[in-house]
Scaffold this motif. Structure first.
Motif, PDB file in Angstrom:
ATOM      1  N   ARG A   1       0.860  -1.177   0.000  1.00 40.95           N
ATOM      2  CA  ARG A   1       0.000   0.000   0.000  1.00 40.95           C
ATOM      3  C   ARG A   1       0.895   1.224   0.000  1.00 40.95           C
ATOM      4  N   ARG A   2       0.327   2.371  -0.280  1.00 44.04           N
ATOM      5  CA  ARG A   2       1.049   3.639  -0.274  1.00 44.04           C
ATOM      6  C   ARG A   2       0.464   4.527   0.818  1.00 44.04           C
ATOM      7  N   ARG A   3       1.329   5.367   1.425  1.00 41.12           N
ATOM      8  CA  ARG A   3       0.832   6.219   2.502  1.00 41.12           C
ATOM      9  C   ARG A   3       1.796   7.367   2.785  1.00 41.12           C
ATOM     10  N   ARG A   4       1.283   8.382   3.471  1.00 37.39           N
ATOM     11  CA  ARG A   4       2.058   9.436   4.119  1.00 37.39           C
ATOM     12  C   ARG A   4       1.405   9.720   5.462  1.00 37.39           C
ATOM     13  N   HIS A   5       2.154  10.390   6.344  1.00 33.01           N
ATOM     14  CA  HIS A   5       1.722  10.502   7.734  1.00 33.01           C
ATOM     15  C   HIS A   5       2.157  11.843   8.313  1.00 33.01           C
ATOM     16  N   ALA A   6       1.333  12.400   9.174  1.00 31.41           N
ATOM     17  CA  ALA A   6       1.693  13.624   9.897  1.00 31.41           C
ATOM     18  C   ALA A   6       1.039  13.604  11.268  1.00 31.41           C
ATOM     19  N   THR A   7       1.634  14.329  12.207  1.00 31.99           N
ATOM     20  CA  THR A   7       1.144  14.404  13.582  1.00 31.99           C
ATOM     21  C   THR A   7       0.847  15.852  13.942  1.00 31.99           C
ATOM     22  N   PHE A   8      -0.238  16.038  14.695  1.00 30.00           N
ATOM     23  CA  PHE A   8      -0.664  17.366  15.121  1.00 30.00           C
ATOM     24  C   PHE A   8      -1.022  17.310  16.604  1.00 30.00           C
ATOM     25  N   THR A   9      -1.160  18.473  17.208  1.00 26.93           N
ATOM     26  CA  THR A   9      -1.775  18.595  18.523  1.00 26.93           C
ATOM     27  C   THR A   9      -3.023  19.460  18.368  1.00 26.93           C
ATOM     28  N   ALA A  10      -3.974  19.280  19.270  1.00 22.94           N
ATOM     29  CA  ALA A  10      -5.215  20.052  19.172  1.00 22.94           C
ATOM     30  C   ALA A  10      -5.758  20.346  20.554  1.00 22.94           C
ATOM     31  N   THR A  11      -6.255  21.560  20.723  1.00 23.31           N
ATOM     32  CA  THR A  11      -6.966  21.958  21.936  1.00 23.31           C
ATOM     33  C   THR A  11      -8.181  22.770  21.533  1.00 23.31           C
ATOM     34  N   ALA A  12      -9.148  22.864  22.435  1.00 24.47           N
ATOM     35  CA  ALA A  12     -10.337  23.662  22.148  1.00 24.47           C
ATOM     36  C   ALA A  12      -9.984  25.140  22.027  1.00 24.47           C
ATOM     37  N   GLN A  13      -8.976  25.582  22.810  1.00 26.59           N
ATOM     38  CA  GLN A  13      -8.640  27.004  22.839  1.00 26.59           C
ATOM     39  C   GLN A  13      -7.780  27.424  21.636  1.00 26.59           C
ATOM     40  N   ASN A  14      -6.827  26.590  21.273  1.00 26.47           N
ATOM     41  CA  ASN A  14      -5.836  26.988  20.274  1.00 26.47           C
ATOM     42  C   ASN A  14      -5.961  26.285  18.936  1.00 26.47           C
ATOM     43  N   GLY A  15      -6.941  25.404  18.793  1.00 30.92           N
ATOM     44  CA  GLY A  15      -7.125  24.743  17.514  1.00 30.92           C
ATOM     45  C   GLY A  15      -6.086  23.656  17.271  1.00 30.92           C
ATOM     46  N   VAL A  16      -5.797  23.419  15.995  1.00 31.02           N
ATOM     47  CA  VAL A  16      -4.922  22.326  15.579  1.00 31.02           C
ATOM     48  C   VAL A  16      -3.599  22.889  15.089  1.00 31.02           C
ATOM     49  N   ALA A  17      -2.487  22.290  15.541  1.00 31.27           N
ATOM     50  CA  ALA A  17      -1.156  22.757  15.145  1.00 31.27           C
ATOM     51  C   ALA A  17      -0.294  21.558  14.760  1.00 31.27           C
ATOM     52  N   LEU A  18       0.505  21.740  13.723  1.00 29.25           N
ATOM     53  CA  LEU A  18       1.411  20.689  13.277  1.00 29.25           C
ATOM     54  C   LEU A  18       2.470  20.426  14.333  1.00 29.25           C
ATOM     55  N   ALA A  19       2.753  19.145  14.588  1.00 34.96           N
ATOM     56  CA  ALA A  19       3.805  18.738  15.515  1.00 34.96           C
ATOM     57  C   ALA A  19       5.011  18.253  14.726  1.00 34.96           C
ATOM     58  N   PRO A  20       6.185  18.159  15.348  1.00 36.16           N
ATOM     59  CA  PRO A  20       7.354  17.623  14.644  1.00 36.16           C
ATOM     60  C   PRO A  20       7.077  16.220  14.100  1.00 36.16           C
ATOM     61  N   HIS A  21       7.699  15.908  12.959  1.00 35.04           N
ATOM     62  CA  HIS A  21       7.494  14.590  12.362  1.00 35.04           C
ATOM     63  C   HIS A  21       7.987  13.514  13.310  1.00 35.04           C
ATOM     64  N   GLN A  22       7.206  12.460  13.463  1.00 36.35           N
ATOM     65  CA  GLN A  22       7.510  11.413  14.431  1.00 36.35           C
ATOM     66  C   GLN A  22       6.955  10.085  13.947  1.00 36.35           C
ATOM     67  N   PRO A  23       7.365   8.981  14.562  1.00 37.31           N
ATOM     68  CA  PRO A  23       6.893   7.678  14.096  1.00 37.31           C
ATOM     69  C   PRO A  23       5.453   7.405  14.502  1.00 37.31           C
ATOM     70  N   HIS A  24       4.848   6.503  13.775  1.00 36.07           N
ATOM     71  CA  HIS A  24       3.525   5.984  14.126  1.00 36.07           C
ATOM     72  C   HIS A  24       3.731   4.711  14.933  1.00 36.07           C
ATOM     73  N   TYR A  25       3.063   4.624  16.084  1.00 37.75           N
ATOM     74  CA  TYR A  25       3.260   3.472  16.970  1.00 37.75           C
ATOM     75  C   TYR A  25       1.913   2.943  17.422  1.00 37.75           C
TER      76      TYR A  25
END
Length: 219
Positions: free
Chosen positions: A37-61
């Motif tokens: 299969r083919r894929r790409r991946h990204a990680t974010f953080t999210a809060t009700a107050q500040n919305g969604v923000a990109l996090a540093p690239h990291q592994p999927h576990y």
């Protein structure tokens, strides 16, 4: 689903967003087990107050209890392209998830968010396996599975089960923006293999998967 997604934003660049699935990279961990299969991946953080923000690239576990095929390993995938991360469509989808999932768990201060672009390819010689690990849970709190495109394929039926295996229902995502919204602790989900309708022509199933997992405020 479109009106729900567009409530916090817009999908004005959807066509370009969908075309980015043509540039995904092979999943090397699955290939090592004789699947593709083919894929790409990204990680974010999210809060009700500040919305969604990109996090540093990291592994999927995932722990072995959630993924018997590829659990207990850190899997590094190619990152989602920065232009896709910045796209109106992805930002709108993430804002919708943050608002919706956050409303279901208002006491959660912060979310760990993972975004996966998946392309499952099928051929006359080999069916495509959207969930090669079988019926499973992801080990998160909430999951959005959003269909981006399906070309020349049959099946790909989503199945929902209780933890003890009792079938609860099934449905097939057939049109762009068709979606499954899953409360992961309560149910197992899977997708049946896809096969080409016309064996001599390209066949694929493209989905965006977004997961939200509660994280301590200081995590």
């Amino acid at each position: 689903m479109r009106p729900l997604l567009e409530s916090p934003g817009d999908l004005s660049d959807w066509a370009t967003f969908a075309q980015s699935w043509d540039h995904l990279e092979p999943d090397p961990y699955l290939a090592a087990k004789g699947r593709f299969r083919r894929r790409r991946h990204a990680t974010f953080t999210a809060t009700a107050q500040n919305g969604v923000a990109l996090a540093p690239h990291q592994p999927h576990y995932q722990a072995l209890q959630y993924n018997a095929l590829q659990g207990n390993i850190q899997r590094w995938f190619e990152p989602i392209d920065p232009t896709v991360v910045a796209s109106a469509s992805l930002r709108t989808i993430l804002c919708f998830c943050n608002d919706f999932f956050g409303s279901l768990a208002p006491s959660v201060p912060r979310w760990h968010v993972e975004v996966h672009q998946f392309r499952i390819e099928a051929s006359a010689d080999a069916a495509g396996e959207p969930t090669p690990e079988g019926s499973h849970r992801d080990g998160v709190d909430f999951v959005l599975v959003l269909l981006v495109d399906r070309q020349n394929i049959a099946s790909g039926t989503t199945t929902i089960h209780t933890p003890d295996g009792k079938p609860l229902g099934e449905f097939t995502l057939t049109h762009p923006l068709d979606a499954a919204l899953i409360h992961d602790p309560r149910v197992f989900h899977g997708v049946t293999p896809v096969k080409p309708l016309v064996s001599t022509e390209p066949a694929h199933r493209d989905v965006l998967v977004v997961t939200f997992r509660a994280q301590p405020a200081s995590g």
